[in-house]
Design a protein around this motif. Structure first.
Motif, PDB file in Angstrom:
ATOM      1  N   PRO A   1       0.810  -1.230   0.000  1.00  0.00           N
ATOM      2  CA  PRO A   1       0.000   0.000   0.000  1.00  0.00           C
ATOM      3  C   PRO A   1       0.837   1.271   0.000  1.00  0.00           C
ATOM      4  CG  PRO A   1      -0.971  -1.595   1.480  1.00  0.00           C
ATOM      5  CD  PRO A   1       0.348  -2.179   1.037  1.00  0.00           C
ATOM      6  N   GLN A   2       1.984   1.247   0.677  1.00  0.00           N
ATOM      7  CA  GLN A   2       2.813   2.451   0.716  1.00  0.00           C
ATOM      8  C   GLN A   2       3.448   2.778  -0.629  1.00  0.00           C
ATOM      9  OE1 GLN A   2       3.226  -0.286   2.678  1.00  0.00           O
ATOM     10  NE2 GLN A   2       5.379  -0.576   3.227  1.00  0.00           N
ATOM     11  N   ASP A   3       3.367   1.869  -1.588  1.00  0.00           N
ATOM     12  CA  ASP A   3       3.895   2.135  -2.927  1.00  0.00           C
ATOM     13  C   ASP A   3       2.917   2.921  -3.799  1.00  0.00           C
ATOM     14  OD1 ASP A   3       6.284   0.699  -2.449  1.00  0.00           O
ATOM     15  OD2 ASP A   3       5.234  -1.191  -2.828  1.00  0.00           O
ATOM     16  N   LEU A   4       1.665   3.031  -3.354  1.00  0.00           N
ATOM     17  CA  LEU A   4       0.665   3.765  -4.127  1.00  0.00           C
ATOM     18  C   LEU A   4       0.928   5.264  -4.039  1.00  0.00           C
ATOM     19  CD1 LEU A   4      -2.544   1.867  -2.906  1.00  0.00           C
ATOM     20  CD2 LEU A   4      -1.293   1.464  -5.039  1.00  0.00           C
ATOM     21  N   HIS A   5       0.752   5.961  -5.138  1.00  0.00           N
ATOM     22  CA  HIS A   5       0.885   7.417  -5.095  1.00  0.00           C
ATOM     23  C   HIS A   5       0.090   8.058  -6.228  1.00  0.00           C
ATOM     24  CE1 HIS A   5       4.215   6.330  -7.910  1.00  0.00           C
ATOM     25  NE2 HIS A   5       3.848   7.447  -8.510  1.00  0.00           N
ATOM     26  N   TRP A   6      -0.185   9.336  -6.057  1.00  0.00           N
ATOM     27  CA  TRP A   6      -0.908  10.128  -7.055  1.00  0.00           C
ATOM     28  C   TRP A   6      -0.318  11.524  -7.069  1.00  0.00           C
ATOM     29  CZ3 TRP A   6      -3.613  14.722  -6.799  1.00  0.00           C
ATOM     30  CH2 TRP A   6      -4.395  15.052  -7.927  1.00  0.00           C
ATOM     31  N   GLN A   7      -0.206  12.080  -8.251  1.00  0.00           N
ATOM     32  CA  GLN A   7       0.264  13.458  -8.400  1.00  0.00           C
ATOM     33  C   GLN A   7      -0.600  14.148  -9.438  1.00  0.00           C
ATOM     34  OE1 GLN A   7       4.473  13.862  -9.027  1.00  0.00           O
ATOM     35  NE2 GLN A   7       4.353  16.042  -9.528  1.00  0.00           N
ATOM     36  N   ARG A   8      -0.895  15.419  -9.192  1.00  0.00           N
ATOM     37  CA  ARG A   8      -1.733  16.169 -10.118  1.00  0.00           C
ATOM     38  C   ARG A   8      -1.186  16.053 -11.545  1.00  0.00           C
ATOM     39  NH1 ARG A   8      -2.589  22.648  -9.893  1.00  0.00           N
ATOM     40  NH2 ARG A   8      -0.562  22.512 -10.940  1.00  0.00           N
ATOM     41  N   GLY A   9      -2.100  15.830 -12.459  1.00  0.00           N
ATOM     42  CA  GLY A   9      -1.713  15.663 -13.850  1.00  0.00           C
ATOM     43  C   GLY A   9      -1.438  14.231 -14.232  1.00  0.00           C
ATOM     44  N   GLY A  10      -1.434  13.334 -13.237  1.00  0.00           N
ATOM     45  CA  GLY A  10      -1.172  11.936 -13.521  1.00  0.00           C
ATOM     46  C   GLY A  10      -2.272  11.047 -12.976  1.00  0.00           C
ATOM     47  N   GLN A  11      -1.979   9.765 -12.889  1.00  0.00           N
ATOM     48  CA  GLN A  11      -2.925   8.775 -12.390  1.00  0.00           C
ATOM     49  C   GLN A  11      -2.357   8.100 -11.148  1.00  0.00           C
ATOM     50  OE1 GLN A  11      -3.174   6.483 -16.171  1.00  0.00           O
ATOM     51  NE2 GLN A  11      -5.364   6.942 -16.121  1.00  0.00           N
ATOM     52  N   VAL A  12      -3.232   7.411 -10.424  1.00  0.00           N
ATOM     53  CA  VAL A  12      -2.769   6.626  -9.285  1.00  0.00           C
ATOM     54  C   VAL A  12      -1.830   5.546  -9.816  1.00  0.00           C
ATOM     55  CG1 VAL A  12      -3.404   5.103  -7.394  1.00  0.00           C
ATOM     56  CG2 VAL A  12      -4.864   7.055  -7.970  1.00  0.00           C
ATOM     57  N   SER A  13      -0.615   5.534  -9.289  1.00  0.00           N
ATOM     58  CA  SER A  13       0.423   4.642  -9.792  1.00  0.00           C
ATOM     59  C   SER A  13       1.116   3.949  -8.626  1.00  0.00           C
ATOM     60  CB  SER A  13       1.453   5.428 -10.618  1.00  0.00           C
ATOM     61  OG  SER A  13       0.841   6.115 -11.693  1.00  0.00           O
ATOM     62  N   ALA A  14       1.996   3.022  -8.959  1.00  0.00           N
ATOM     63  CA  ALA A  14       2.792   2.340  -7.947  1.00  0.00           C
ATOM     64  C   ALA A  14       4.025   1.759  -8.613  1.00  0.00           C
ATOM     65  CB  ALA A  14       1.999   1.231  -7.270  1.00  0.00           C
ATOM     66  N   ARG A  15       5.095   1.653  -7.831  1.00  0.00           N
ATOM     67  CA  ARG A  15       6.237   0.886  -8.302  1.00  0.00           C
ATOM     68  C   ARG A  15       5.896  -0.585  -8.106  1.00  0.00           C
ATOM     69  NH1 ARG A  15      11.049   1.266 -10.201  1.00  0.00           N
ATOM     70  NH2 ARG A  15      11.053   3.542 -10.011  1.00  0.00           N
TER      71      ARG A  15
ATOM     72  N   GLU B   1      10.871 -14.931  -7.576  1.00  0.00           N
ATOM     73  CA  GLU B   1      12.014 -14.153  -8.040  1.00  0.00           C
ATOM     74  C   GLU B   1      11.513 -12.832  -8.589  1.00  0.00           C
ATOM     75  OE1 GLU B   1      13.888 -16.453 -11.048  1.00  0.00           O
ATOM     76  OE2 GLU B   1      14.905 -17.822  -9.649  1.00  0.00           O
ATOM     77  N   ASP B   2      12.250 -11.759  -8.312  1.00  0.00           N
ATOM     78  CA  ASP B   2      11.976 -10.463  -8.935  1.00  0.00           C
ATOM     79  C   ASP B   2      12.564 -10.474 -10.341  1.00  0.00           C
ATOM     80  OD1 ASP B   2      10.536  -9.000  -7.044  1.00  0.00           O
ATOM     81  OD2 ASP B   2      12.347  -8.540  -5.923  1.00  0.00           O
ATOM     82  N   THR B   3      11.789 -10.092 -11.312  1.00  0.00           N
ATOM     83  CA  THR B   3      12.309 -10.007 -12.679  1.00  0.00           C
ATOM     84  C   THR B   3      12.324  -8.565 -13.169  1.00  0.00           C
ATOM     85  OG1 THR B   3      10.115 -10.457 -13.622  1.00  0.00           O
ATOM     86  CG2 THR B   3      11.546 -12.348 -13.203  1.00  0.00           C
ATOM     87  N   GLY B   4      12.256  -7.631 -12.220  1.00  0.00           N
ATOM     88  CA  GLY B   4      12.300  -6.222 -12.568  1.00  0.00           C
ATOM     89  C   GLY B   4      11.211  -5.455 -11.866  1.00  0.00           C
ATOM     90  N   SER B   5      11.248  -4.150 -11.973  1.00  0.00           N
ATOM     91  CA  SER B   5      10.195  -3.309 -11.411  1.00  0.00           C
ATOM     92  C   SER B   5      10.124  -2.021 -12.200  1.00  0.00           C
ATOM     93  CB  SER B   5      10.463  -3.008  -9.929  1.00  0.00           C
ATOM     94  OG  SER B   5      11.607  -2.196  -9.773  1.00  0.00           O
ATOM     95  N   ASP B   6       8.934  -1.443 -12.235  1.00  0.00           N
ATOM     96  CA  ASP B   6       8.773  -0.139 -12.856  1.00  0.00           C
ATOM     97  C   ASP B   6       7.523   0.514 -12.314  1.00  0.00           C
ATOM     98  OD1 ASP B   6       6.897  -1.735 -14.080  1.00  0.00           O
ATOM     99  OD2 ASP B   6       7.446  -1.230 -16.119  1.00  0.00           O
ATOM    100  N   VAL B   7       7.396   1.810 -12.532  1.00  0.00           N
ATOM    101  CA  VAL B   7       6.235   2.561 -12.075  1.00  0.00           C
ATOM    102  C   VAL B   7       5.176   2.528 -13.154  1.00  0.00           C
ATOM    103  CG1 VAL B   7       5.372   4.808 -11.342  1.00  0.00           C
ATOM    104  CG2 VAL B   7       7.647   4.046 -10.612  1.00  0.00           C
ATOM    105  N   ARG B   8       3.980   2.086 -12.763  1.00  0.00           N
ATOM    106  CA  ARG B   8       2.872   2.004 -13.715  1.00  0.00           C
ATOM    107  C   ARG B   8       1.611   2.565 -13.070  1.00  0.00           C
ATOM    108  NH1 ARG B   8       2.925  -4.103 -16.343  1.00  0.00           N
ATOM    109  NH2 ARG B   8       5.166  -4.525 -16.133  1.00  0.00           N
ATOM    110  N   ALA B   9       0.710   3.042 -13.913  1.00  0.00           N
ATOM    111  CA  ALA B   9      -0.624   3.408 -13.444  1.00  0.00           C
ATOM    112  C   ALA B   9      -1.417   2.139 -13.181  1.00  0.00           C
ATOM    113  CB  ALA B   9      -1.334   4.269 -14.486  1.00  0.00           C
TER     114      ALA B   9
END
Length: 319
Positions: free
Chosen positions: A39-53, A72-80
Motif C-alpha cells: 500500500p505504501q507504494d501507491l501514489h498520485w500526483q496532479r496531472g497523472g494517475q494513481v500509480s505504484a512501483r 524471483e523479482d524479474t524487474g520493477s517499474d512505475v505504472r498506473a
C-alpha cells in the motif's frame, strides 16, 4: 494479462498456508503476469494517475514451511493501476488510517479505469466487526458501545460474554467474562480506554468448542467446505493465529442459509470475496479485507478455492 496484488511484503508470506500465494499460483498457471506492491507504494500526483512501483514476480515452483525462495523479482517499474488488467487488494488488517487512505487511492484508480477487487468503497463500508449489524437475524445478542455502564448491564443480562475491540485481528484483544464477572472492570478499562474506544460485546457461544467456522463466499456463492478453527489448550479463541486447529468440514444447512442471505447482496456491492465467521448457528463477523483458509480447505477437502476465486475474477473481467 497483468494482475497486481497489493499485499504485505512478499518475504513475509508463509506459503504453506498463505491464501494470497495460492491466488498468485493459480493466476500464473492460467498465464497471468504477476505484479506486486505494498500500500505504501501507491501514489498520485496532479496531472497523472494513481500509480505504484510494481515488482514483476516469477514463481519458482517452491513452497512450504521454511521456504523463502518461492519467488524471483524479474524487474520493477512505475505504472498506473489503470494500465493493468486487475488489481487485487490483499493487505492484511489492521484497518488503520493508512489502510483507509489506501482505499481512497484505489477508488481514485477505479475512476481512472482500474478494476479493483474487493471494491475499495465496499471495504470501507463493511468494517469486519460491524458489518454483521446489517443482519441481526443471524447474530447472537450483541452490544456495540463506549459505555461502561452499558457493558455491565449487558453482562448482568447475559451472564457469560465476549468482549473485543473493533480493530482487532487474529483473535487479538478478545476476552471472556463469565457469570462471576471476574476482572470485568479491568477488561473494560483495557478495551474502551475510559470511553475513548468503542467495544463490541457478544453473548458467549458455547458451540465455540466445536470450532469457529470460516465460510468463504466467492461472487455470492459459498465454497462447499468451511474451515472450523477449534480452540486449543483452554483457549477461548479459535483463530489460527491464536493457536486454533483448522478442520475442513462440509457446510451445514444453516451455514448455507446465512451465506445465501448475505453473499449475493455483498457481491452486488463489489465484494468478490468475503469470509463469514460462524459459531454454531450464529454469524459473528464478516471478513472482507483479506479472507484466508484457501490452502487448508484445499489440502484437507480437495476443493480448489483459488481456482474458484480466479475464475470468478476472470468472469467479472469478461474473460
Amino acid at each position: 494479462m497483468n494482475i497486481l496484488f497489493v499485499a504485505d511484503p512478499l518475504d513475509s508470506f508463509k506459503t504453506y498456508k498463505d491464501s494470497t500465494f495460492t491466488m498468485m499460483r493459480e493466476a500464473a498457471a492460467r498465464g497471468w503476469n504477476l505484479l506486486a506492491c505494498q500500500p505504501q507504494d501507491l501514489h498520485w500526483q496532479r496531472g497523472g494517475q494513481v500509480s505504484a512501483r510494481m515488482r514483476q514476480v516469477r514463481l519458482t515452483g517452491r513452497s512450504g514451511k521454511g521456504v523463502t525462495d518461492w519467488f524471483e523479482d524479474t524487474g520493477s517499474d512505475v505504472r498506473a493501476l489503470a494500465s493493468v488488467d486487475a488489481v487485487v487488494m490483499r493487505k492484511d488488517p489492521p484497518f488503520d488510517s493508512e489502510y483507509f487512505y489506501a482505499t481512497h487511492l484505489l477508488e481514485r484508480a477505479e475512476v481512472e479505469g482500474a478494476r479493483v477487487f474487493n471494491s475499495p468503497r465496499a471495504l470501507r463500508d463493511h468494517p469486519e466487526k460491524l458489518a454483521i449489524l446489517e443482519f441481526p437475524e443471524f447474530i447472537a445478542p450483541t452490544l456495540v458501545t463506549r459505555s461502561e455502564a452499558d457493558i455491565r448491564a449487558f453482562h448482568a443480562e447475559q451472564r457469560d460474554i465476549i468482549l473485543k475491540p473493533l480493530d482487532g485481528m487474529g483473535g487479538m484483544g478478545i476476552f471472556r467474562v463469565r457469570d462471576d464477572g471476574l476482572n470485568l472492570g479491568a477488561i473494560i478499562e483495557t478495551l474502551n480506554r475510559d470511553g475513548a474506544q468503542t467495544v463490541m460485546v457478544q453473548r458467549y457461544l458455547p458451540e465455540i468448542v466445536d470450532g469457529d467456522k470460516r465460510v468463504l463466499v466467492i461472487d455470492g456463492e459459498p465454497v462447499p467446505f468451511s474451515l472450523a478453527r477449534i480452540p486449543q489448550g483452554g483457549e477461548v479463541r479459535g483463530n489460527l493465529a491464536a493457536g486454533g486447529k483448522g478442520v475442513a468440514r462440509p457446510l451445514t444447512e444453516r451455514d448455507r442459509e446465512i451465506a445465501a442471505a448475505i453473499g449475493p447482496k455483498l457481491a452486488e456491492r463489489g465484494l468478490l470475496l468475503i469470509g463469514l465467521d460462524i459459531i454454531g448457528t450464529h454469524l459473528t463477523e464478516i471478513n472482507v479485507t483479506s479472507p484466508t483458509c484457501f490452502r487448508e480447505i484445499h489440502d484437507q477437502a480437495g476443493f480448489d478455492v483459488a481456482a474458484r476465486f480466479i475464475s470468478a475474477l476472470e468472469g467479472r473481467l469478461g474473460r
